[in-house]
Design an enzyme around this catalytic site. Structure first.
Site, mmCIF file in Angstrom:
data_model
loop_
_atom_site.group_PDB
_atom_site.id
_atom_site.type_symbol
_atom_site.label_atom_id
_atom_site.label_comp_id
_atom_site.label_asym_id
_atom_site.label_seq_id
_atom_site.Cartn_x
_atom_site.Cartn_y
_atom_site.Cartn_z
ATOM 1 N N ASP A 1 0.859 -1.223 0.141
ATOM 2 C CA ASP A 1 -0.216 -0.096 0.006
ATOM 3 C C ASP A 1 1.052 1.249 -0.032
ATOM 4 O O ASP A 1 2.200 1.177 -0.251
ATOM 5 C CB ASP A 1 -1.108 -0.035 1.231
ATOM 6 C CG ASP A 1 -2.209 0.682 0.816
ATOM 7 O OD1 ASP A 1 -2.236 1.906 0.552
ATOM 8 O OD2 ASP A 1 -3.313 0.151 0.863
ATOM 9 N N HIS B 1 -2.793 3.251 -4.530
ATOM 10 C CA HIS B 1 -2.321 2.524 -3.284
ATOM 11 C C HIS B 1 -0.739 2.426 -3.479
ATOM 12 O O HIS B 1 -0.475 1.268 -2.975
ATOM 13 C CB HIS B 1 -3.092 1.530 -2.527
ATOM 14 C CG HIS B 1 -4.623 2.193 -2.031
ATOM 15 N ND1 HIS B 1 -4.656 2.363 -0.789
ATOM 16 C CD2 HIS B 1 -5.657 2.192 -2.530
ATOM 17 C CE1 HIS B 1 -6.034 2.670 -0.552
ATOM 18 N NE2 HIS B 1 -6.608 2.636 -1.647
ATOM 19 N N CYS C 1 1.647 5.065 -13.632
ATOM 20 C CA CYS C 1 1.125 5.523 -14.898
ATOM 21 C C CYS C 1 0.724 4.446 -15.819
ATOM 22 O O CYS C 1 1.339 3.347 -16.006
ATOM 23 C CB CYS C 1 2.258 6.319 -15.407
ATOM 24 S SG CYS C 1 1.941 7.219 -17.115
ATOM 25 N N GLU D 1 -10.066 2.564 -5.288
ATOM 26 C CA GLU D 1 -9.862 3.784 -4.875
ATOM 27 C C GLU D 1 -8.705 4.514 -5.727
ATOM 28 O O GLU D 1 -7.658 5.022 -5.230
ATOM 29 C CB GLU D 1 -9.545 4.077 -3.394
ATOM 30 C CG GLU D 1 -10.678 3.797 -2.682
ATOM 31 C CD GLU D 1 -10.249 3.826 -1.112
ATOM 32 O OE1 GLU D 1 -11.025 4.076 -0.246
ATOM 33 O OE2 GLU D 1 -9.001 3.159 -0.674
ATOM 34 N N TYR E 1 -16.402 -4.452 8.229
ATOM 35 C CA TYR E 1 -15.131 -3.472 8.008
ATOM 36 C C TYR E 1 -14.714 -3.543 9.640
ATOM 37 O O TYR E 1 -15.373 -2.759 10.441
ATOM 38 C CB TYR E 1 -15.399 -2.304 7.593
ATOM 39 C CG TYR E 1 -14.817 -2.275 6.130
ATOM 40 C CD1 TYR E 1 -15.218 -3.267 5.201
ATOM 41 C CD2 TYR E 1 -14.050 -1.243 5.695
ATOM 42 C CE1 TYR E 1 -14.592 -3.210 3.994
ATOM 43 C CE2 TYR E 1 -13.645 -1.260 4.202
ATOM 44 C CZ TYR E 1 -13.909 -2.284 3.588
ATOM 45 O OH TYR E 1 -13.197 -2.252 2.368
ATOM 46 N N TRP F 1 -8.380 -2.938 8.092
ATOM 47 C CA TRP F 1 -7.288 -2.056 7.473
ATOM 48 C C TRP F 1 -6.590 -1.600 8.766
ATOM 49 O O TRP F 1 -7.056 -1.427 9.913
ATOM 50 C CB TRP F 1 -8.147 -0.945 6.863
ATOM 51 C CG TRP F 1 -8.940 -1.660 5.745
ATOM 52 C CD1 TRP F 1 -10.141 -1.782 5.589
ATOM 53 C CD2 TRP F 1 -8.204 -1.962 4.473
ATOM 54 N NE1 TRP F 1 -10.625 -2.434 4.327
ATOM 55 C CE2 TRP F 1 -9.233 -2.396 3.645
ATOM 56 C CE3 TRP F 1 -7.148 -2.019 3.794
ATOM 57 C CZ2 TRP F 1 -9.361 -2.951 2.257
ATOM 58 C CZ3 TRP F 1 -6.804 -2.297 2.572
ATOM 59 C CH2 TRP F 1 -7.988 -3.028 1.912
HETATM 60 C C1 ACM Z 1 -11.156 -0.601 0.670
HETATM 61 O O1 ACM Z 1 -11.413 -0.285 1.601
HETATM 62 N N1 ACM Z 1 -10.190 0.479 0.284
HETATM 63 C C2 ACM Z 1 -11.139 -1.628 -0.251
HETATM 64 ZN ZN ZN Z 2 0.168 8.603 -16.913
#
Ligand code: ACM
Ligand code: ZN
Length: 536
Positions: free
Chosen positions: A191, A254, A286, A318, A422, A473
């Site tokens: 990450d 990430h 990229c 994300e 979560y 997380w």
């Molecule tokens: C996530 O919670 N970003 C999968």
């Molecule tokens: Zn790029």
């Protein structure tokens, strides 16, 4: 009644209305028939027999459990004493299906695989845990349990990318999850804040990317990585206990830790901020740089060789494509060349180049499910996804849409809805803020327990659901004690959601079965949150 037994009985009966041998079963088995007649008695002469060499580990675990619960080491040889027989019966249907039968002079645990037999042993452990009086007298009451999980995939996710967790801590975590028949551990290995897997071809990934705090040491929480040998040992340890480890390499967002090692792999206009480590700063690989694809071709090859799981999770969540790809000359030129109208189409291009590396290594990809939605205008990978990708639903409130779309497009689906699964959310208002990534939303134990992974849909609309995952997380989770505090007791609720059919799940019953399990976890040195609210 022995004094010790009386003490336990008094202690436990303060919290339990009906303490007996079924009172610690968790997840609740799908068929339990209490027996009649006399108890099975464990003695030092009790014989543990196996009908296959593949059960050697299961037998050693059984002996350990009997020692722990009854104080006896069983060392009998054939013909001497009562028998506990472990059997692999490939004719039994279902990889995790086991039968545990207890009669006066014989206990049989059989299953189609050694893993199923191992689950039967975990259930026997809970029979002994529930019935402290009988187990103190080394007795097991007759019962017949014929059990198999509702869902094949029952996962927890750890995030050593944000805060590194040494191998011994991950093993400790596995030791606890198998009590509750979880069979998958997803390791979020990369990450923004850290790259935690040794890649031999690119030592810079760990030399730079594993050191979030240049002053810190190597054992975490900010710094550290797993060598390939350590990961293979972890895989072996997990597999012995019927747990598969699924690695996750999060791309194309990430990825600040990768960009810290290889700044040239970001979109050129973002180069000046690429070296920031320790924070999520919305940077991405990229899409228009061929070196990105070469790097990940090699990484995926090495990772595929470490983990025998047929699955590799590649993130896909994300992705801040407006700030990165949309403003990048190279990415925009690529869009033009391909005739793409929307920048999100570049995600299709990106994974279109990456996924063949997964397939070439004989693996299948998992991605976090992103969807465009009025409530959540996400710019990431959008449907349609390639057919062979398994998706994980996670965004708060969007699971019904994700269920519809995966059904329609024929994807397998893993259920990790933000509102139930979560584990980084607080467990109660005011729950230790320094342990929580975010102050809200509160996901209480009872909320977790209300989770039906089928969302009440007809059976025909649930066939594509592989199972469930609780995600922890790690932004604020600095050590294993915080890990387990956030995980337990909620992971007990999720375990039952994954294993037990809805008709056998009852909150009031779960609440009672929770107490002996919490005491047991604490006895094993596990930091848990006391769910005081359920007793008020
Ligand atoms: C996530 O919670 N970003 C999968
Ligand atoms: Zn790029």
């Amino acid at each position: 009644m022995k004094i010790r037994c009386l003490f336990f009985f008094l202690l436990v009966s303060m919290t339990l209305s009906a303490q007996d041998y079924l009172s610690a079963l968790l997840p609740m088995p799908n068929r339990v028939e209490p027996g009649s007649g006399e108890d099975f008695i464990v003695t030092p002469k009790t014989v543990v027999t196996v009908d296959s060499d593949s059960l050697a580990f299961a037998a050693s675990e059984l002996r350990r459990i009997l020692q722990e619960r009854t104080g006896l080491s069983v060392t009998g040889t054939a013909g001497e004493g009562s028998v506990i027989s472990l059997q692999v019966d490939p004719a039994m249907e279902g990889k995790e299906h086991y039968i545990l039968s207890v009669e006066r002079d014989r206990v049989v645990i059989k299953g189609a695989t050694p893993g199923a037999v191992y689950w039967g042993i975990m259930t026997l452990d809970q029979l002994l845990l529930g019935d402290v009086c009988r187990s103190a007298g080394a007795r097991i009451a007759p019962v017949y349990i014929d059990d198999a999980p509702r869902f094949a995939y029952r996962a927890l996710m750890l995030d050593p990318a944000r805060h590194f967790l040494p191998v011994k801590d991950v093993k400790f975590f596995i030791d606890q999850m198998v009590r509750y028949k979880y069979n998958v551990l997803q390791l979020h290995l990369t990450d923004d804040q850290g790259w935690r897997v040794e890649i031999r071809k690119y030592p810079a990934l760990t030399a730079v990317g594993a050191n979030r705090n240049p002053q810190g040491g190597n054992e975490g929480p900010d710094n550290g990585f797993y060598t390939q040998e350590e990961l293979k040992e972890l895989v072996r340890y997990a597999a012995e206990r019927n747990v598969e480890i699924v690695p996750e390499l999060d791309i194309p967002g990430h990825t600040v830790a990768v960009l810290a090692a290889f700044p040239e792999l970001g979109c050129p206009h973002t180069e000046s901020v690429q070296k920031v480590m320790g924070e999520t700063v919305n940077l991405m690989l990229c899409a228009g740089n061929d070196k990105v694809y070469k790097l990940y071709e090699d990484i995926i090859q090495e990772v595929a060789a470490i983990f025998p799981s047929k699955r590799i999770h590649l993130g896909g969540d994300e992705a801040i494509i407006e700030e990165n790809w949309m403003r990048c000359e190279r990415c925009r030129a690529l869009m033009k060349e391909k005739g793409y109208a929307k920048v999100s189409e570049l995600m299709g291009y990106f994974f279109g180049r990456i996924l063949p590396y997964v397939r070439d290594n004989g693996k299948e990809a998992i991605l976090w499910c992103e969807l465009d939605n009025i409530r959540m205008p996400v710019s990431g990978y959008l449907f349609p996804y390639p057919q062979d990708v398994t998706l994980v639903t996670w965004r708060y409130g969007l699971t019904p849409f994700c269920m519809d779309l995966t059904l329609q497009h024929g994807h397998q689906l893993i259920m990790a809805p933000g509102e139930y699964a979560y584990l980084d959310y607080p467990q109660w208002p005011g729950d230790l803020p320094e342990f929580n990534n975010w102050g809200m939303p509160v996901t209480s134990l009872e909320t977790c327990y209300r989770f039906d992974p089928g969302y009440g849909r007809p059976a025909t609309e649930q066939n594509h659901i592989l199972g469930i995952m609780g995600t922890l997380w790690g932004e604020a989770i600095k050590d294993i004690n915080r890990v387990t505090y956030m995980t337990y007791p909620r992971a007990l609720a999720l375990a039952e959601a994954g294993w037990t059919r809805m008709e056998f799940r009852k909150w009031d019953s779960f609440r009672e079965r929770l107490y002996p399990n919490l005491m047991n976890l604490m006895r094993h040195g596990v930091s848990v949150r006391a769910p005081f609210e359920i007793g008020r």
